[in-house]
Design a protein around this motif. Structure first.
Motif, PDB file in Angstrom:
ATOM      1  N   UNK A   1       0.740  -1.220   0.048  1.00 18.98           N
ATOM      2  CA  UNK A   1       0.082   0.022   0.032  1.00 18.98           C
ATOM      3  C   UNK A   1       0.911   1.312   0.022  1.00 18.98           C
ATOM      4  N   UNK A   2       2.085   1.193   0.461  1.00 16.27           N
ATOM      5  CA  UNK A   2       2.866   2.276   0.620  1.00 16.27           C
ATOM      6  C   UNK A   2       3.599   2.557  -0.391  1.00 16.27           C
ATOM      7  N   UNK A   3       4.096   1.239  -1.047  1.00 18.53           N
ATOM      8  CA  UNK A   3       5.058   1.375  -2.148  1.00 18.53           C
ATOM      9  C   UNK A   3       6.484   2.104  -1.745  1.00 18.53           C
ATOM     10  N   UNK A   4       7.143   2.197  -2.935  1.00 12.13           N
ATOM     11  CA  UNK A   4       8.601   3.000  -2.644  1.00 12.13           C
ATOM     12  C   UNK A   4       8.434   4.305  -2.657  1.00 12.13           C
ATOM     13  N   UNK A   5       8.770   5.224  -1.658  1.00 15.54           N
ATOM     14  CA  UNK A   5       8.304   6.479  -1.943  1.00 15.54           C
ATOM     15  C   UNK A   5       9.300   7.185  -2.536  1.00 15.54           C
ATOM     16  N   UNK A   6       9.432   7.148  -4.039  1.00 14.20           N
ATOM     17  CA  UNK A   6      10.596   7.643  -4.847  1.00 14.20           C
ATOM     18  C   UNK A   6       9.950   8.879  -5.622  1.00 14.20           C
ATOM     19  N   UNK A   7      10.194  10.018  -5.294  1.00 18.30           N
ATOM     20  CA  UNK A   7       9.576  11.020  -6.047  1.00 18.30           C
ATOM     21  C   UNK A   7      10.348  11.124  -7.568  1.00 18.30           C
TER      22      UNK A   7
ATOM     23  N   UNK B   1      -1.597   1.532  -2.828  1.00 11.99           N
ATOM     24  CA  UNK B   1      -2.952   1.697  -2.304  1.00 11.99           C
ATOM     25  C   UNK B   1      -3.877   2.395  -3.033  1.00 11.99           C
ATOM     26  N   UNK B   2      -4.027   2.370  -4.384  1.00  8.91           N
ATOM     27  CA  UNK B   2      -4.955   2.877  -5.089  1.00  8.91           C
ATOM     28  C   UNK B   2      -5.420   2.112  -6.286  1.00  8.91           C
ATOM     29  N   UNK B   3      -6.377   2.059  -6.884  1.00  8.68           N
ATOM     30  CA  UNK B   3      -6.873   1.511  -7.949  1.00  8.68           C
ATOM     31  C   UNK B   3      -7.131   2.461  -9.101  1.00  8.68           C
TER      32      UNK B   3
END
Length: 127
Positions: free
Chosen positions: A25-31, A69-71
């Motif tokens: 849900x978080x994923x890798x926070x890579x801007x 965390x999004x569809x």
């Protein structure tokens, strides 16, 4: 024998599945710097998803990507753009457009921009 709730939780057969769901849900926070506000129409840029276990659900009229965390719902034609990143590949935007037989502008504007804005994908030249 300690029967505390925390100990019982460790024996729950769904524990790992719940952990994977929470971390996906978080994923890798890579801007996607410097392309946070707008992804340029540049076939040389590369794209990849920010989560390792994205899911693609292909329906008759639409395709749904579940990531970070999004569809995300797209037209059925977007499957060819989404399949390589879901399979874990990093690809040039031009190659994604060619694979999907879509204009580069459509791949960027209709698919990648939304994923980058939602932090489900990252675009850059050094990926």
């Amino acid at each position: 024998m300690d029967r505390s709730p925390q100990r019982r939780e460790l024996h729950d057969p769904e524990l790992l599945a719940r952990y994977r769901t929470a971390t996906d849900a978080v994923g890798r926070m890579v801007p996607s710097l410097p392309f946070i506000d707008a992804v340029p129409v540049d076939g040389g840029l590369r794209a990849r998803l920010t989560t390792a276990r994205a899911a693609l659900d292909v329906g008759e009229d639409m395709v749904t990507l579940s990531a970070a965390s999004t569809a995300y719902e797209f037209a059925r034609e977007a499957e060819a753009v989404l399949r390589p990143p879901v399979d874990g590949r990093t690809m040039d935007l031009a190659a994604l457009a060619d694979t999907a037989s879509l204009a580069l502008e459509d791949v960027v504007g209709l698919v990648l921009q939304e994923l980058v804005a939602g932090q489900a994908a990252v675009v850059g030249s050094l990926l």
